[in-house]
Scaffold this motif. Structure first.
Motif, mmCIF file in Angstrom:
data_model
loop_
_atom_site.group_PDB
_atom_site.id
_atom_site.type_symbol
_atom_site.label_atom_id
_atom_site.label_comp_id
_atom_site.label_asym_id
_atom_site.label_seq_id
_atom_site.Cartn_x
_atom_site.Cartn_y
_atom_site.Cartn_z
ATOM 1 N N ALA A 181 1.695 7.371 3.088
ATOM 2 C CA ALA A 181 2.738 6.347 2.958
ATOM 3 C C ALA A 181 3.673 6.380 4.163
ATOM 4 O O ALA A 181 4.064 5.327 4.688
ATOM 5 N N LEU B 246 11.294 2.236 0.973
ATOM 6 C CA LEU B 246 10.028 2.964 0.878
ATOM 7 C C LEU B 246 10.007 4.172 1.808
ATOM 8 O O LEU B 246 9.471 5.227 1.452
ATOM 9 N N LEU C 200 0.878 4.234 -2.814
ATOM 10 C CA LEU C 200 0.696 5.637 -2.477
ATOM 11 C C LEU C 200 1.852 6.495 -2.980
ATOM 12 O O LEU C 200 1.653 7.641 -3.415
ATOM 13 N N LEU C 201 3.063 5.943 -2.966
ATOM 14 C CA LEU C 201 4.213 6.708 -3.441
ATOM 15 C C LEU C 201 4.175 6.898 -4.951
ATOM 16 O O LEU C 201 4.613 7.931 -5.461
ATOM 17 N N ALA D 32 9.371 7.899 0.628
ATOM 18 C CA ALA D 32 8.250 8.641 1.198
ATOM 19 C C ALA D 32 8.715 9.972 1.763
ATOM 20 O O ALA D 32 8.055 11.005 1.583
ATOM 21 N N GLU E 167 0.831 -1.202 0.000
ATOM 22 C CA GLU E 167 0.000 0.000 0.000
ATOM 23 C C GLU E 167 0.868 1.256 0.000
ATOM 24 O O GLU E 167 0.558 2.238 -0.692
ATOM 25 N N ALA E 168 1.965 1.237 0.746
ATOM 26 C CA ALA E 168 2.876 2.382 0.756
ATOM 27 C C ALA E 168 3.479 2.606 -0.631
ATOM 28 O O ALA E 168 3.598 3.750 -1.090
#
Length: 208
Positions: free
Chosen positions: A104, A133, A81-82, A137, A77-78
Motif C-alpha cells: 500500500a 491512506l 491492501l490496508l 499505511a 487498491e491501497a
C-alpha cells in the motif's frame, strides 16, 4: 477526471485508452468553451468503441466505469491492501501485515496524488484520500515493524508521519517507542519534550 478513472491500466491497453481520450478532446484554444463541451461529449463514445459500450456508463453527473475487475485505481487498491493489513494485525500476523502495508505504501507514497492535474474539486478529493491512506499505511507498517522487532523501520515510518503532521500523537508515540527499542532512550525523551512544548504552544494541552 476520466484520466483518474483510467489509472491502473498498463501496456497497450493504457496507451490505447489515453490516445483515444486525447484524440477526442483535441486541442482547445482560449475561448473555445463550446468546442470543448462538444469534444467532451464525444470522448466517451470513442472510448466505448475500444472497450465496449457496457463498460462506460453515463450518469447525470458524468461517466463511470462500474465494477470492472480489470480497472484498478491506485487509491482503491491501497485501501483494499490496508484492510488486509489491518485484518492481519488483528489476527496477530505481523509478517503478512507488513507485506500488505508495504505494498500500500508503494502505491500512495510516491508523491502527491494526480500531481500533474490542475486544481479541481475531484482532484482535491483524491488528494485528501491519498493523504489519509498514506497515514493509515504508515501506521500499519510501523505497527507491524515494531511487532517484528524492526525498530529502525518503525522509526523511519513514524518519523515520516511526524514530519507531515507534528501534532500526530499516535505517530509521536510510535516514534518514541521505536527510539527506545533502538537503544536511544535519550532521543525518545527529547521527542516527548518537543511534542509537549508544541502541544502547549499551539493547543494549550499536554500529550495524551
Amino acid at each position: 477526471q476520466a484520466a483518474h478513472r483510467l489509472r491502473g491500466f498498463s501496456g497497450d491497453v493504457h496507451a490505447e485508452l489515453l490516445t483515444a481520450f486525447v484524440a477526442a478532446l483535441g486541442t482547445v484554444k482560449p475561448g473555445g468553451a463550446k468546442v470543448a463541451q462538444r469534444l467532451l461529449s464525444v470522448a466517451p463514445h470513442r472510448l466505448r468503441r475500444i472497450v465496449g459500450r457496457n463498460r462506460i456508463v453515463g450518469t447525470g453527473r458524468g461517466y463511470l466505469w462500474p465494477g470492472d475487475p480489470d480497472c484498478r485505481v491506485d487509491l482503491d487498491e491501497a485501501a483494499r491492501l490496508l484492510e488486509v493489513a489491518q485484518a492481519d494485525l488483528a489476527a496477530g500476523d505481523a509478517s503478512l501485515a507488513s507485506v500488505a502495508a508495504g505494498r500500500a505504501l508503494e502505491l500512495v507514497g510516491r508523491g502527491e496524488v494526480l500531481a500533474d492535474q490542475p486544481q479541481a474539486a475531484w482532484v482535491d478529493d483524491a488528494r485528501r484520500d491519498g493523504t489519509r491512506l498514506l497515514r493509515r499505511a504508515r501506521e500499519c507498517a510501523w505497527t507491524a515493524a515494531l511487532a517484528l522487532g524492526q525498530p529502525q523501520r518503525g522509526l523511519d515510518l513514524a518519523q515520516a508521519a511526524v514530519v507531515d503532521d507534528p501534532l500526530d500523537e499516535a505517530a509521536q508515540r510510535a516514534l518514541m517507542l521505536a527510539q527506545q527499542l533502538a537503544g536511544a532512550p535519550g532521543a525518545a525523551l527529547a521527542t516527548f519534550e518537543r511534542l509537549r512544548e508544541r502541544l502547549a504552544e499551539e493547543l494549550g494541552a499536554d500529550p495524551a
